[in-house]
Design a protein around this motif. Structure first.
Motif, PDB file in Angstrom:
ATOM      1  N   GLY A 194      -7.546  -2.063   3.844  1.00 46.99           N
ATOM      2  CA  GLY A 194      -8.557  -0.997   3.814  1.00 46.99           C
ATOM      3  C   GLY A 194      -8.839  -0.421   2.438  1.00 46.99           C
ATOM      4  N   TYR A 195      -8.312  -1.023   1.407  1.00 41.98           N
ATOM      5  CA  TYR A 195      -8.606  -0.620   0.034  1.00 41.98           C
ATOM      6  C   TYR A 195      -8.495  -1.851  -0.833  1.00 41.98           C
ATOM      7  CZ  TYR A 195      -8.539   1.756  -4.449  1.00 41.98           C
ATOM      8  OH  TYR A 195      -8.851   2.170  -5.727  1.00 41.98           O
ATOM      9  N   THR A 240      -4.813   2.551   3.631  1.00 36.35           N
ATOM     10  CA  THR A 240      -5.391   3.849   3.285  1.00 36.35           C
ATOM     11  C   THR A 240      -5.753   4.630   4.549  1.00 36.35           C
ATOM     12  OG1 THR A 240      -7.399   2.584   2.836  1.00 36.35           O
ATOM     13  CG2 THR A 240      -6.225   3.456   0.940  1.00 36.35           C
ATOM     14  N   GLY A 241      -6.249   3.920   5.572  1.00 35.31           N
ATOM     15  CA  GLY A 241      -6.577   4.589   6.834  1.00 35.31           C
ATOM     16  C   GLY A 241      -5.339   5.257   7.430  1.00 35.31           C
ATOM     17  N   GLN A 256     -14.117   0.944  -6.300  1.00 36.67           N
ATOM     18  CA  GLN A 256     -12.674   0.852  -5.995  1.00 36.67           C
ATOM     19  C   GLN A 256     -12.088  -0.480  -6.481  1.00 36.67           C
ATOM     20  OE1 GLN A 256     -11.947   1.767  -1.829  1.00 36.67           O
ATOM     21  NE2 GLN A 256     -12.791   3.833  -2.017  1.00 36.67           N
ATOM     22  N   ARG A 301     -12.666  -0.696  -0.840  1.00 37.23           N
ATOM     23  CA  ARG A 301     -13.787  -0.778   0.098  1.00 37.23           C
ATOM     24  C   ARG A 301     -15.124  -0.613  -0.597  1.00 37.23           C
ATOM     25  NH1 ARG A 301     -10.647   1.239   4.977  1.00 37.23           N
ATOM     26  NH2 ARG A 301     -11.995   0.991   6.771  1.00 37.23           N
ATOM     27  N   ARG A 334      -4.719   9.152   8.048  1.00 35.06           N
ATOM     28  CA  ARG A 334      -4.405   9.682   9.396  1.00 35.06           C
ATOM     29  C   ARG A 334      -3.100  10.480   9.393  1.00 35.06           C
ATOM     30  NH1 ARG A 334      -7.363   5.170  10.759  1.00 35.06           N
ATOM     31  NH2 ARG A 334      -5.613   3.762  10.445  1.00 35.06           N
ATOM     32  N   MET A 342     -13.989  10.920   7.777  1.00 36.47           N
ATOM     33  CA  MET A 342     -13.524   9.932   8.767  1.00 36.47           C
ATOM     34  C   MET A 342     -14.204  10.143  10.119  1.00 36.47           C
ATOM     35  SD  MET A 342      -9.520  10.024   7.764  1.00 36.47           S
ATOM     36  CE  MET A 342      -8.927   8.709   8.805  1.00 36.47           C
ATOM     37  N   GLU A 355     -17.881   7.918   7.665  1.00 35.68           N
ATOM     38  CA  GLU A 355     -18.214   7.728   6.246  1.00 35.68           C
ATOM     39  C   GLU A 355     -16.937   7.479   5.447  1.00 35.68           C
ATOM     40  OE1 GLU A 355     -21.369   7.675   5.422  1.00 35.68           O
ATOM     41  OE2 GLU A 355     -22.161   8.514   7.278  1.00 35.68           O
ATOM     42  N   TYR A 356     -17.119   6.957   4.241  1.00 38.43           N
ATOM     43  CA  TYR A 356     -15.965   6.755   3.383  1.00 38.43           C
ATOM     44  C   TYR A 356     -15.543   8.067   2.732  1.00 38.43           C
ATOM     45  CZ  TYR A 356     -16.404   1.673   3.789  1.00 38.43           C
ATOM     46  OH  TYR A 356     -16.447   0.391   4.253  1.00 38.43           O
ATOM     47  N   VAL A 357     -14.243   8.223   2.598  1.00 38.82           N
ATOM     48  CA  VAL A 357     -13.680   9.364   1.869  1.00 38.82           C
ATOM     49  C   VAL A 357     -14.025   9.137   0.386  1.00 38.82           C
ATOM     50  CG1 VAL A 357     -11.515  10.558   1.312  1.00 38.82           C
ATOM     51  CG2 VAL A 357     -11.830   9.538   3.589  1.00 38.82           C
TER      52      VAL A 357
END
Ligand code: AMP
Length: 186
Positions: free
Chosen positions: A85-86, A31-32, A92, A88, A36, A53, A57-59
């Motif tokens: 990354g998911y 996810t990161g 989720q 998190r 990006r 980001m 903080e988390y989106v």
């Protein structure tokens, strides 16, 4: 194989995920990385995500869940994937459960463990190499706090399901990869 790789920022998760996905022949879904790429492309999703980001903080889930749901429908993810990354947050986890259903649930969850001061040092080094906007010391410490508050509790959930394996993320990249593959029995 459907695998989730977890671990605090700086534990080497992204590096290991690329190597592991290649070894296992499954797509690496980060996810990161997707965020990006959207930031770099200047898409509306990227503009929205960047605000969070850059602050460590988390989106919001409303953005993140739909993005993952869409990615998991691609053909390459039909026979497995390595999620990086998911999920998190606990919310989720529930979303992912519903996306995968019982027939395609996660097979294993690997948590890379790391010492906090060591990961801060690693991330500051990465800031020098890659110039990521979220790799300043204040933001790094905030990202670690958010991980401890919101993401670390997920390991208990996956441990209860009998899916969790903890692997020491410290040491050379090859050594850590070897430890993970040994735990996965590959
Ligand atoms: P990463 O490259 O996995 O460290 O992710 C970089 C940043 O993207 C995180 O600090 C968050 O701001 C955002 N991000 C990545 N994955 C998620 C997620 N599952 N939920 C919310 N935000 C996320």
């Amino acid at each position: 194989m459907r695998i989730l790789l977890m671990g605090p920022p700086g534990a080497g998760k992204g590096t290991q995920a690329v190597v592991l996905a290649d070894r296992l022949g499954v797509p690496h879904i980060s996810t990161g990385d997707i965020f990006r790429a959207n930031v770099a492309g200047g898409t509306p999703l990227g503009v929205e995500a960047k605000r969070y980001m850059d602050a460590g903080e988390y989106v919001p889930d409303s953005v993140t869940n739909d993005m993952v749901r869409d990615r998991l429908t691609h053909d390459d993810a039909k026979n497995g994937f390595l999620l990086d990354g998911y999920p998190r947050t606990l919310a989720q986890v529930s979303e992912l459960d519903s996306m995968l259903g019982q027939d395609a649930a996660l097979d294993r969850v690997v948590e890379l463990t790391a010492d906090t001061e060591e990961v801060v040092a690693r991330l500051l080094n990465r800031a020098l190499d890659q110039g990521r906007a979220d790799d300043t010391e204040d933001v790094i410490r905030r990202r670690l706090e958010v991980y401890a508050e919101q993401t670390a509790p997920l390991t208990a959930v996956y441990a209860d399901r009998g899916l969790l394996t903890q692997v020491d993320g410290m040491g050379a990249v090859d050594e850590v990869t070897g430890r993970i593959l040994a735990e996965l029995g590959v």
